[in-house]
Design a protein around this motif. Structure first.
Motif, PDB file in Angstrom:
ATOM      1  N   VAL A   1       0.853  -1.195   0.000  1.00  0.00           N
ATOM      2  CA  VAL A   1       0.000   0.000   0.000  1.00  0.00           C
ATOM      3  C   VAL A   1       0.881   1.234   0.000  1.00  0.00           C
ATOM      4  CG1 VAL A   1      -1.849  -1.212   1.213  1.00  0.00           C
ATOM      5  CG2 VAL A   1      -0.144   0.062   2.534  1.00  0.00           C
ATOM      6  N   ALA A   2       0.271   2.380  -0.288  1.00  0.00           N
ATOM      7  CA  ALA A   2       1.019   3.644  -0.314  1.00  0.00           C
ATOM      8  C   ALA A   2       1.727   3.864   1.018  1.00  0.00           C
ATOM      9  CB  ALA A   2       0.073   4.800  -0.601  1.00  0.00           C
ATOM     10  N   ASP A   3       2.942   4.357   0.959  1.00  0.00           N
ATOM     11  CA  ASP A   3       3.755   4.506   2.158  1.00  0.00           C
ATOM     12  C   ASP A   3       3.186   5.559   3.094  1.00  0.00           C
ATOM     13  OD1 ASP A   3       5.808   3.990   3.882  1.00  0.00           O
ATOM     14  OD2 ASP A   3       7.420   4.593   2.524  1.00  0.00           O
ATOM     15  N   ARG A   4       3.554   5.456   4.356  1.00  0.00           N
ATOM     16  CA  ARG A   4       3.184   6.437   5.374  1.00  0.00           C
ATOM     17  C   ARG A   4       3.892   7.770   5.087  1.00  0.00           C
ATOM     18  NH1 ARG A   4       5.414   4.602  10.964  1.00  0.00           N
ATOM     19  NH2 ARG A   4       3.394   3.578  11.252  1.00  0.00           N
ATOM     20  N   PRO A   5       3.203   8.896   5.233  1.00  0.00           N
ATOM     21  CA  PRO A   5       3.866  10.201   5.045  1.00  0.00           C
ATOM     22  C   PRO A   5       5.031  10.377   6.016  1.00  0.00           C
ATOM     23  CG  PRO A   5       1.468  10.466   5.119  1.00  0.00           C
ATOM     24  CD  PRO A   5       1.761   9.042   5.506  1.00  0.00           C
ATOM     25  N   GLY A   6       6.182  10.787   5.497  1.00  0.00           N
ATOM     26  CA  GLY A   6       7.347  11.044   6.335  1.00  0.00           C
ATOM     27  C   GLY A   6       7.924   9.820   7.000  1.00  0.00           C
ATOM     28  N   HIS A   7       7.745   8.651   6.386  1.00  0.00           N
ATOM     29  CA  HIS A   7       8.125   7.385   7.006  1.00  0.00           C
ATOM     30  C   HIS A   7       9.635   7.284   7.188  1.00  0.00           C
ATOM     31  CE1 HIS A   7       6.775   2.877   7.219  1.00  0.00           C
ATOM     32  NE2 HIS A   7       7.408   3.280   8.310  1.00  0.00           N
ATOM     33  N   ASP A   8      10.103   7.104   8.426  1.00  0.00           N
ATOM     34  CA  ASP A   8      11.527   6.878   8.681  1.00  0.00           C
ATOM     35  C   ASP A   8      11.937   5.525   8.104  1.00  0.00           C
ATOM     36  OD1 ASP A   8      11.880   9.264  10.088  1.00  0.00           O
ATOM     37  OD2 ASP A   8      11.313   8.358  11.992  1.00  0.00           O
ATOM     38  N   ARG A   9      13.124   5.480   7.524  1.00  0.00           N
ATOM     39  CA  ARG A   9      13.531   4.259   6.816  1.00  0.00           C
ATOM     40  C   ARG A   9      14.241   3.255   7.700  1.00  0.00           C
ATOM     41  NH1 ARG A   9      16.053   4.109   1.324  1.00  0.00           N
ATOM     42  NH2 ARG A   9      14.840   2.192   1.369  1.00  0.00           N
ATOM     43  N   ARG A  10      15.002   3.733   8.685  1.00  0.00           N
ATOM     44  CA  ARG A  10      15.752   2.771   9.502  1.00  0.00           C
ATOM     45  C   ARG A  10      15.957   3.307  10.904  1.00  0.00           C
ATOM     46  NH1 ARG A  10      21.651   2.345  10.118  1.00  0.00           N
ATOM     47  NH2 ARG A  10      22.061   0.442  11.315  1.00  0.00           N
ATOM     48  N   TYR A  11      15.696   2.439  11.894  1.00  0.00           N
ATOM     49  CA  TYR A  11      16.063   2.683  13.287  1.00  0.00           C
ATOM     50  C   TYR A  11      16.980   1.543  13.729  1.00  0.00           C
ATOM     51  CZ  TYR A  11      11.626   5.390  13.424  1.00  0.00           C
ATOM     52  OH  TYR A  11      10.585   6.241  13.190  1.00  0.00           O
TER      53      TYR A  11
END
Length: 361
Positions: free
Chosen positions: A297-307
């Protein structure tokens, strides 16, 4: 000790309460507003303990907090009460500002006033432990942004010295609460400790989060939604390991310090979902493989890529390490949800049906 735990009916808070009641001789005062994600059914048997007290109180209500401190006279505070779901913060940030910032301020002031009333050893031993998230740090470089394209020791980790760079209303509100706690230490000498943890998973997890959502959707034959390509990386920490760490920090940690708590388990979201499907294929086999339900599905707005957390400080100074690997913890988690379907039904109770949250109109 008498430990006041805010948010003790929530996911991580209830794990902390269960740990204290099962593994120590301490008493617990559970202060919880019982919002959608708080459920006393996450504390089976607690009411039968003479060391457990429940106060149905919102941390934004200063007068009620003053009453709780006056009646119960705690020796320490573990502050876990928070709005914590990024998607909900995108569509409704006001509740996050109110609970995570204003609520933390109210709790700090109520606790500080109580602390100032103490004398001698009681005042010296008092602790205020603020539990936060690694999301306040923003995100880290992703493997596909590097030439090697693989996870490895060369990739940076969040340390206690990492600068704050929150991306969502949720993480910004938690960053604000962290700053308040440290300011109360610096300005008033109030004895605080801060911990920042990686993604938690395990029993009693409200099904708006990835792992319980996928488990329950899979069992019902519903689609398993994955944001974007599913390549976002998180460091996964089994909630009972986290509870052990938090208690150790409260009882052995040093005032004024920050401790990062991680699970040493960096996984892409797609890997996590595939691992759940594989476990379900074994435990609850069906004609088709569960992985066939995966949808993008469409990505989350402002989605952090890695923690990813560097938890070497808490290992070195306090001797804590996680007991569970991701594989053992995930299998325990799936098994728990299979055996506790009634709890899952009760916590959803019509207010949330695992629909997508956090879309911007």
């Amino acid at each position: 000790m008498k430990i006041l735990v805010t948010g003790g009916a929530g996911f991580i808070g209830s794990a902390v309460v269960r740990h204290i009641l099962s593994n120590t001789e301490d008493s617990v005062i559970n202060v919880d507003a019982l919002t959608y994600a708080g459920n006393l059914q996450s504390l089976p048997g607690a009411d039968n303990s003479e060391r457990y007290f429940f106060e149905h109180v919102n941390i934004c209500d200063r007068a009620e907090l003053d009453r709780v401190f006056s009646i119960h006279k705690p020796d320490a505070v573990m502050h876990l009460a928070a709005e914590s779901h990024v998607d909900r913060s995108i569509t409704g940030p006001a509740e996050f500002i109110q609970t995570n910032i204003v609520g933390t301020y109210n709790l700090l002031e109520a606790a500080r006033e109580y602390w100032n009333s103490l004398n001698g050893g009681s005042k010296k031993m008092f602790r205020f432990h603020h539990i936060s998230t690694d999301e306040v740090y923003g995100d880290l470089p992703h493997p596909d942004e590097l030439e090697s394209g693989a996870l490895g020791e060369c990739l940076p980790l969040f340390t206690e010295q990492t600068s704050y760079a929150p991306s969502s209303p949720y993480s910004a509100s938690k960053a604000s609460s962290d700053h308040l706690v440290r300011a109360w230490l610096r300005t008033y000498g109030f004895p605080t400790i801060v911990t920042n943890c990686s993604n938690n998973y395990g029993p009693y997890h409200f099904p708006e989060k990835l792992i319980p959502l996928v488990i329950l959707n899979a069992l019902e034959g519903k689609s398993l939604p994955i944001y974007g390509k599913g390549d976002q990386i998180r460091d996964w920490l089994y909630v009972e390991d986290h509870a052990r760490a938090l208690y150790k920090v409260l009882t052995e940690g040093k005032v004024g310090e920050t401790y990062n708590i991680g699970g040493h388990n960096e996984k892409q979201n797609l890997e996590v979902v595939q691992a759940i499907c594989s476990i379900l294929d074994t435990l609850v086999p069906k004609e088709n493989k569960y992985a066939e339900l995966i949808t993008y599905v469409a990505d989350r707005p402002g989605h952090d890529r890695r923690y990813a957390i560097d938890s070497s400080k808490i290992q070195r100074e306090l001797g804590w390490t996680p007991n569970e690997t991701f594989e053992t913890g995930l299998k325990k988690t799936v098994q728990w949800f299979l055996e506790n379907q009634k709890w899952c039904e009760n916590v959803q109770n019509g207010s949330y049906q695992r629909e997508r949250l956090g879309e911007i109109e």
